[in-house]
Design a protein around this motif. Structure first.
Motif, PDB file in Angstrom:
ATOM      1  N   LYS A   9       2.516  -1.477   5.365  1.00 27.32           N
ATOM      2  CA  LYS A   9       1.597  -0.948   4.339  1.00 27.32           C
ATOM      3  C   LYS A   9       2.155   0.334   3.730  1.00 27.32           C
ATOM      4  CE  LYS A   9      -2.786  -2.951   5.542  1.00 27.32           C
ATOM      5  NZ  LYS A   9      -3.872  -3.092   4.669  1.00 27.32           N
ATOM      6  N   ALA A  10       2.775   1.159   4.556  1.00 28.54           N
ATOM      7  CA  ALA A  10       3.370   2.407   4.062  1.00 28.54           C
ATOM      8  C   ALA A  10       4.538   2.096   3.122  1.00 28.54           C
ATOM      9  CB  ALA A  10       3.846   3.264   5.241  1.00 28.54           C
ATOM     10  N   GLU A  12       4.906  -0.524   1.272  1.00 30.61           N
ATOM     11  CA  GLU A  12       4.396  -1.068   0.010  1.00 30.61           C
ATOM     12  C   GLU A  12       3.992   0.032  -0.969  1.00 30.61           C
ATOM     13  OE1 GLU A  12       1.371  -3.884   1.003  1.00 30.61           O
ATOM     14  OE2 GLU A  12       2.781  -5.188   2.044  1.00 30.61           O
ATOM     15  N   ARG A  13       3.745   1.220  -0.457  1.00 33.52           N
ATOM     16  CA  ARG A  13       3.382   2.342  -1.338  1.00 33.52           C
ATOM     17  C   ARG A  13       4.614   3.073  -1.869  1.00 33.52           C
ATOM     18  NH1 ARG A  13      -0.778   3.156   2.661  1.00 33.52           N
ATOM     19  NH2 ARG A  13       0.511   4.750   3.615  1.00 33.52           N
TER      20      ARG A  13
END
Ligand SMILES: [Zn+2]
Length: 92
Positions: A9-10, A12-13
């Motif tokens: 998730k990190a 993807e940012r």
């Protein structure tokens, strides 16, 4: 939620991550295209023939152009060894 999911998730940012993640597929596609081009060029003995598109169009004869001799114009004769197409070009 596990550590791996948090990391994903990190990532993807991160700006440009989607493009970075797609690189292996893009590299494989480019490699296939380069190999196809190399295979096509490997038997090349000349330039691309305007008629049959094979890489066998080459200069076979060159001499001063008899109609423009005083201007120093040369006449080049080209022939394709694959299909027999012939062409003449003048150059200065
Ligand atoms: Zn040809």
């Amino acid at each position: 939620m596990g550590v791996l999911e948090d990391v994903m998730k990190a990532l993807e940012r991160v700006p440009g991550w989607k493009r970075i993640a797609a690189l292996p597929k893009e590299v494989d596609e480019l490699r296939a295209r380069v190999e196809a081009l190399e295979k096509r060029l490997q038997p090349a003995t000349g330039d691309q023939c305007p008629k049959c598109r094979e890489m066998h169009f080459m200069l076979v004869q060159s001499h001063p152009d008899p109609y423009m001799l005083e201007l120093g114009v040369m006449r080049d004769h080209y022939q394709c060894s694959a299909c027999g197409y012939q062409d003449q070009r003048t150059r200065t």
